[in-house]
Enzyme design. Structure first.
Site, PDB file in Angstrom:
ATOM      1  CD  GLU A 141      -2.244   1.522   2.847  1.00 17.66           C
ATOM      2  OE1 GLU A 141      -1.637   1.244   3.817  1.00 17.66           O
ATOM      3  OE2 GLU A 141      -3.751   1.786   2.857  1.00 17.66           O
ATOM      4  CD  GLU A 238      -6.282   2.188   6.912  1.00 18.05           C
ATOM      5  OE1 GLU A 238      -5.626   1.556   7.744  1.00 18.05           O
ATOM      6  OE2 GLU A 238      -6.286   2.487   5.855  1.00 18.05           O
TER       7      GLU A 238
HETATM    8  O1  LIG Z   1      -2.318   3.611   7.046  1.00 14.24           O
HETATM    9  C1  LIG Z   1      -3.054   3.087   6.293  1.00 14.24           C
HETATM   10  O2  LIG Z   1      -3.592   3.470   5.378  1.00 14.24           O
HETATM   11  C2  LIG Z   1      -3.003   1.508   6.415  1.00 14.24           C
HETATM   12  O3  LIG Z   1      -3.674   0.920   5.505  1.00 14.24           O
HETATM   13  C3  LIG Z   1      -2.315   0.740   7.266  1.00 14.24           C
HETATM   14  O4  LIG Z   1      -2.477  -0.652   7.345  1.00 14.24           O
HETATM   15  C4  LIG Z   1      -0.883   1.024   7.421  1.00 14.24           C
HETATM   16  O5  LIG Z   1      -0.536   1.947   8.765  1.00 14.24           O
HETATM   17 MG   LIG Z   2      -4.679   2.062   4.163  1.00 13.71          MG
END
Ligand SMILES: O=C(O)C(=O)[C@@H](O)CO
Ligand SMILES: [Mg+2]
Length: 260
Positions: A141, A238
């Protein structure tokens, strides 16, 4: 219609970690992701998933000493033993939860240092081989440098090129729309281009990293675009709720209860 996974590291922080599974299911989520489960036993996590009928869609390999600033090992040549150990630690959790994707963090390193680049490729190859027999994918990522200064993988095109060069079937891109918008913008065109290699998608409002609603990005358009592009995995939420998690779920109401 996209399916959403609650990120239990960021959402439902009103509850202790294990109780967040119950809260997410009650709020209508059918899947979850989180950063790190390692303070709990694999079977405790599995039990929470099972009793709530939740699917585990992603978690991260152990990153080292997070509070001391470590953010993974993959691009750090001197940490290859730690990288291998992190896979051994994660595997029992993957087996207990049935997760099919693990995020391998690159770490703090210079993207222009050939030794770091070589280490990153070697780590991807080793990790993909290690989990391949278990039917698991490794995802990498790109992360923006405002949230994580000095992070090695800070460019979506660089990540795309490495994935293309290695050509390993169980290696994919974790496309966090929040990071893409901050790093590059032009999110829709990048989703269209990179969709064949995308293994997981995450969302948050930009610039706040709160709910995916009402700021710089038009998320209803992007969700419809994911459908147009045939994305059929979960989208990880997230984000840090601006206030109470459930009170901030207005944006999620049309999607509650949808399963893959
Ligand atoms: O910060 C992000 O975006 C993430 O997906 C985490 O897994 C890594 O800090
Ligand atoms: Mg992330």
């Amino acid at each position: 219609m996209p399916r959403f996974a609650a990120n239990l590291s960021m959402m439902f922080n009103e509850h202790p970690f294990l109780d967040r599974f119950d809260a997410a299911a009650k709020a209508g989520f059918t899947a979850v992701e989180f950063l790190f489960p390692y303070e709990h036993k694999p079977e405790e996590v599995a039990q929470r998933l099972e009793r709530n009928g939740l699917k585990q869609v992603l978690f991260n390999l152990p990153p080292g000493d997070w509070n001391a600033g470590e953010k993974g090992f993959a691009a750090r040549p001197e940490k290859f033993d730690d990288l291998r150990q992190s896979l051994h630690t994660a595997l029992p959790y993957a087996e207990a939860t049935g997760v099919r994707r693990l995020h391998m963090m690159a770490g703090i390193a210079d993207r222009h240092d050939p030794k770091a680049v070589d280490a990153f490729k070697k780590s991807i190859e080793w990790a993909a081989d290690f989990v391949g027999d278990h039917g698991i994918d490794i995802v990498i990522e790109p992360i923006n440098g405002r949230d994580v200064p000095g992070y090695f993988l800070n460019d979506f095109m660089f990540a795309r090129d490495i994935i293309t060069e290695l050509g390993i079937p169980n290696v994919g891109l974790q496309f966090d729309i929040y990071h893409c918008q901050i790093l590059h913008g032009d999110v829709t065109m990048r989703l269209r281009e990179m969709m064949p290699m995308i293994g997981h998608i995450q969302i948050a409002g930009v610039p706040s990293r709160n709910e995916p609603a009402g700021e710089e990005l038009n998320y209803p358009f992007l969700f419809a675009e994911l459908d147009r592009l045939g994305y059929d995995n979960y989208v990880g939420c997230e984000y840090r709720p601006a206030g109470d998690t459930v009170a901030g779920l207005g944006w999620f109401k049309p999607y509650a209860g949808v399963k893959v």
